[in-house]
Design a protein around this motif. Structure first.
Motif, PDB file in Angstrom:
ATOM      1  N   TYR A   1      55.398  61.966  10.755  1.00 33.40           N
ATOM      2  CA  TYR A   1      54.716  60.890  10.055  1.00 33.40           C
ATOM      3  C   TYR A   1      53.584  61.435   9.195  1.00 33.40           C
ATOM      4  O   TYR A   1      52.881  62.365   9.568  1.00 33.40           O
ATOM      5  CB  TYR A   1      54.171  59.858  11.050  1.00 33.40           C
ATOM      6  CG  TYR A   1      55.272  59.147  11.781  1.00 33.40           C
ATOM      7  CD1 TYR A   1      56.038  58.190  11.132  1.00 33.40           C
ATOM      8  CD2 TYR A   1      55.572  59.437  13.097  1.00 33.40           C
ATOM      9  CE1 TYR A   1      57.068  57.541  11.783  1.00 33.40           C
ATOM     10  CE2 TYR A   1      56.600  58.799  13.763  1.00 33.40           C
ATOM     11  CZ  TYR A   1      57.352  57.851  13.093  1.00 33.40           C
ATOM     12  OH  TYR A   1      58.375  57.208  13.734  1.00 33.40           O
TER      13      TYR A   1
ATOM     14  N   PRO B   1      54.750  51.418   7.793  1.00 36.13           N
ATOM     15  CA  PRO B   1      54.704  51.792   6.379  1.00 36.13           C
ATOM     16  C   PRO B   1      53.285  51.591   5.824  1.00 36.13           C
ATOM     17  O   PRO B   1      52.522  50.767   6.332  1.00 36.13           O
ATOM     18  CB  PRO B   1      55.671  50.826   5.705  1.00 36.13           C
ATOM     19  CG  PRO B   1      56.464  50.206   6.792  1.00 36.13           C
ATOM     20  CD  PRO B   1      55.661  50.312   8.044  1.00 36.13           C
TER      21      PRO B   1
ATOM     22  N   SER C   1      56.772  54.521   2.402  1.00 40.30           N
ATOM     23  CA  SER C   1      57.239  55.064   3.673  1.00 40.30           C
ATOM     24  C   SER C   1      56.104  55.689   4.471  1.00 40.30           C
ATOM     25  O   SER C   1      55.220  56.347   3.923  1.00 40.30           O
ATOM     26  CB  SER C   1      58.308  56.119   3.417  1.00 40.30           C
ATOM     27  OG  SER C   1      58.600  56.824   4.601  1.00 40.30           O
ATOM     28  N   GLU C   2      56.183  55.517   5.774  1.00 40.66           N
ATOM     29  CA  GLU C   2      55.213  56.113   6.688  1.00 40.66           C
ATOM     30  C   GLU C   2      55.363  57.629   6.766  1.00 40.66           C
ATOM     31  O   GLU C   2      54.520  58.313   7.330  1.00 40.66           O
ATOM     32  CB  GLU C   2      55.348  55.499   8.079  1.00 40.66           C
ATOM     33  CG  GLU C   2      56.684  55.695   8.733  1.00 40.66           C
ATOM     34  CD  GLU C   2      57.748  54.660   8.350  1.00 40.66           C
ATOM     35  OE1 GLU C   2      58.744  54.592   9.068  1.00 40.66           O
ATOM     36  OE2 GLU C   2      57.596  53.939   7.355  1.00 40.66           O
TER      37      GLU C   2
ATOM     38  N   TYR D   1      54.758  48.646  -0.601  1.00 41.04           N
ATOM     39  CA  TYR D   1      54.928  49.370   0.653  1.00 41.04           C
ATOM     40  C   TYR D   1      55.503  50.751   0.355  1.00 41.04           C
ATOM     41  O   TYR D   1      56.367  50.894  -0.503  1.00 41.04           O
ATOM     42  CB  TYR D   1      55.877  48.611   1.593  1.00 41.04           C
ATOM     43  CG  TYR D   1      55.262  47.348   2.115  1.00 41.04           C
ATOM     44  CD1 TYR D   1      54.502  47.364   3.271  1.00 41.04           C
ATOM     45  CD2 TYR D   1      55.413  46.148   1.442  1.00 41.04           C
ATOM     46  CE1 TYR D   1      53.910  46.205   3.750  1.00 41.04           C
ATOM     47  CE2 TYR D   1      54.820  44.985   1.905  1.00 41.04           C
ATOM     48  CZ  TYR D   1      54.074  45.020   3.063  1.00 41.04           C
ATOM     49  OH  TYR D   1      53.484  43.873   3.528  1.00 41.04           O
TER      50      TYR D   1
ATOM     51  N   GLY E   1      60.068  54.229   0.899  1.00 35.38           N
ATOM     52  CA  GLY E   1      59.152  53.140   0.634  1.00 35.38           C
ATOM     53  C   GLY E   1      59.617  52.189  -0.436  1.00 35.38           C
ATOM     54  O   GLY E   1      58.886  51.319  -0.865  1.00 35.38           O
TER      55      GLY E   1
END
Length: 96
Positions: free
Chosen positions: A4, A39, A56-57, A54, A95
């Motif tokens: 992450y 996210p 992506s994490e 948003y 994302g």
């Protein structure tokens, strides 16, 4: 957890706490840990127009921080959207 994007920032804050004993660093690390797998949510408001994006994490935390700084310097929503799309394409559509 290392996959992450926020992991490195959290880990750095924990190391800072261990070195300095600063409880604020530990609190910041805990706050990051709570949203680690979520996210990124970026709210852009320009000239009365607001849009939520948003990402992506998995995108590195420092990239998202740099992106938000760049967005603050834009004058139009189109410029902000282009910056976001550049990051999305750079990270293979994460994302989207």
């Amino acid at each position: 957890m290392r996959k992450y994007g926020r992991f490195t920032a959290m880990d750095n804050l924990i190391q800072q706490y261990r070195q300095t004993g600063d409880p604020a660093a530990l609190l910041k690390a805990e706050k990051i840990r709570k949203v680690m797998t979520k996210p990124y949510r970026i709210l852009v408001s320009i000239k009365g127009q607001a849009t939520e994006f948003y990402l992506s994490e998995y995108i590195p935390y420092h990239i998202v921080q740099d992106l938000t700084i760049a967005i603050k310097k834009t004058n139009t929503m189109e410029m902000a959207e282009q910056l976001i799309n550049d990051i999305r394409s750079r990270y293979n559509g994460f994302g989207a």
